[in-house]
Motif scaffolding. Structure first.
Motif, PDB file in Angstrom:
ATOM      1  N   SER A 152      37.117 -33.283   8.399  1.00  0.00           N
ATOM      2  CA  SER A 152      37.866 -34.289   7.432  1.00  0.00           C
ATOM      3  C   SER A 152      39.015 -33.870   8.504  1.00  0.00           C
ATOM      4  N   THR A 158      43.236 -31.461  -5.320  1.00  0.00           N
ATOM      5  CA  THR A 158      41.920 -31.181  -4.336  1.00  0.00           C
ATOM      6  C   THR A 158      42.395 -30.291  -3.814  1.00  0.00           C
ATOM      7  N   ARG A 210      41.994 -29.652   0.348  1.00  0.00           N
ATOM      8  CA  ARG A 210      41.550 -29.793   1.724  1.00  0.00           C
ATOM      9  C   ARG A 210      41.850 -29.081   3.130  1.00  0.00           C
ATOM     10  N   TRP A 211      43.531 -28.552   3.595  1.00  0.00           N
ATOM     11  CA  TRP A 211      43.503 -27.949   4.184  1.00  0.00           C
ATOM     12  C   TRP A 211      44.220 -26.535   4.323  1.00  0.00           C
ATOM     13  N   VAL A 254      37.239 -26.853   1.989  1.00  0.00           N
ATOM     14  CA  VAL A 254      38.351 -26.527   2.482  1.00  0.00           C
ATOM     15  C   VAL A 254      38.795 -26.287   4.408  1.00  0.00           C
ATOM     16  N   GLY A 268      46.646 -29.775  -0.189  1.00  0.00           N
ATOM     17  CA  GLY A 268      45.337 -30.512  -0.857  1.00  0.00           C
ATOM     18  C   GLY A 268      46.465 -32.076  -1.257  1.00  0.00           C
TER      19      GLY A 268
END
Ligand code: ADP
Ligand code: MG
Length: 332
Positions: free
Chosen positions: A32, A92, A94-95, A126, A146
């Motif tokens: 992602s 949310t 994410r990384w 993540v 996020g």
């Protein structure tokens, strides 16, 4: 890594050079991200229309964890406490970026740590996209990134007069776990295991945070104890609260311990819970009860937002005395 100016010791971790260490323990595919670990910076492409929610939290040996803590559990917790912050924003995750100061490059420790970290990272989808590694007293720092629609973010400053106050989960268990490890209390085996598990492997309430978008008026994650963290909502929202301690949920296996060890202090002021405290209008009571069933997570309605002050009703239903200088007198 920075060039070390204060020491002539090599800043890299001698046994294995920094590059190999990162390659071996921390490099996984990052589909992602446009560019993951290995360059001077990672490249990420935020989703159109979403705001970036980002925060950082570090764990310092001797301050946030005991020196002999299982590395797997430390890897888990280093990420969990950061996921908890995003949960409290309704974001949310994410990384993540991971910055480590380590006294040595012990492969056994690193292997356990990275497994714990990636266990939780995988669960919450993540991706680890970078970080920093240096020699020093053990210090584990994560930056989490996020996304949240800008108007849906759960903030501390949104509590409204008349709101219900809710908390998730079982407060006080983690603080009890610390007391067990420090041999300040003794519990039967299963109770002691539950309490220590809750201290060392908290489960961030990400799904709850997402479900509370457009339901909750305000939210915070409980890391310093319920009353201290609720206090942040009250301060930022410029309101007060009445909390009824009788509404706090207690697991049967820990009930007697939490009742007798130090009264309500663990539940009200224990810390390290990583549960969510949030406020919502009374029209959402049924929806929140339904959410509790869906998530399999207790959601207790523990009080109300009022114009000012913080009143806590104890087990006898009478207001408890709480000092103005904070809730430190609860900590033993
Ligand atoms: P620089 O010297 O440019 O700071 P580093 O040698 O510190 O680069 O890091 C090389 C690459 O490895 C970078 O992409 C960095 O983000 C990544 N990295 C360093 N330490 C970690 C770590 N503990 N976890 C994940 N990625 C890391
Ligand atoms: Mg670097």
């Amino acid at each position: 890594m920075h060039h070390p100016v204060l020491t002539h010791k090599p800043a890299i971790l001698a046994a294995m050079d920094e590059f190999n260490l990162i390659q071996r323990f921390f490099t996984r595919t990052t589909p992602s991200a446009l560019l993951g670990i290995g360059d001077d910076a990672a490249l990420i492409q935020p989703t159109v229309g979403q705001a970036i929610a980002t925060s950082a939290d570090m764990l310092v040996e001797g301050r946030h964890f005991l020196p002999d803590t299982d590395p797997y559990r430390l890897g888990w917790k280093a990420l969990a406490v950061n996921l908890s912050d995003l949960a409290a924003m309704g974001a949310t995750p994410r990384w993540a970026l991971l910055s480590l100061a380590l006294p040595d490059a012990d492969p056994t420790w690193l292997s356990g740590f990275s497994q714990g970290f990636f266990e939780l990272a995988t669960q919450f989808e993540v991706e680890l996209i970078g970080g920093d590694t240096t020699r020093g007293p053990r210090n584990l720092s994560v930056q989490i990134i996020g996304e949240v629609p800008p108007t849906a973010a759960l903030r501390r400053d949104g509590a409204k007069l008349g709101d219900d106050i809710w908390v998730s989960g079982h407060l006080g268990e983690a603080a009890l776990g610390l007391a067990v490890l420090q041999q300040r209390v003794q519990l039967p085996g299963d109770a002691s295991r539950i309490a220590v598990d809750r201290l060392e492997q908290p489960m961030p309430r990400v799904a709850l945070g997402l479900a509370l978008r457009r339901v909750a008026h305000s939210a915070i994650d409980i890391s310093d104890g319920l009353l201290a963290d609720l206090g942040h909502i009250l301060e930022r929202s410029q309101v007060g609260a009445v909390v009824d301690a009788r509404q706090l949920v207690c697991r049967p296996v820990l009930q007697s311990a939490l009742a007798c060890v130090a009264g309500l202090s663990y539940q009200l002021a224990g810390g390290d819970d990583y549960e969510l405290c949030f406020t919502a209008g009374t029209d959402h009571r049924q929806a929140i009860a339904g959410l509790s069933d869906t998530l399999g997570l207790p959601l207790a309605r523990i009080g109300k937002i009022v114009p000012n002050g913080l009143t806590v009703l104890g087990m006898d239903g009478e207001p408890m005395v709480i000092s103005k200088t904070g809730f430190n007198h609860f900590a033993d």
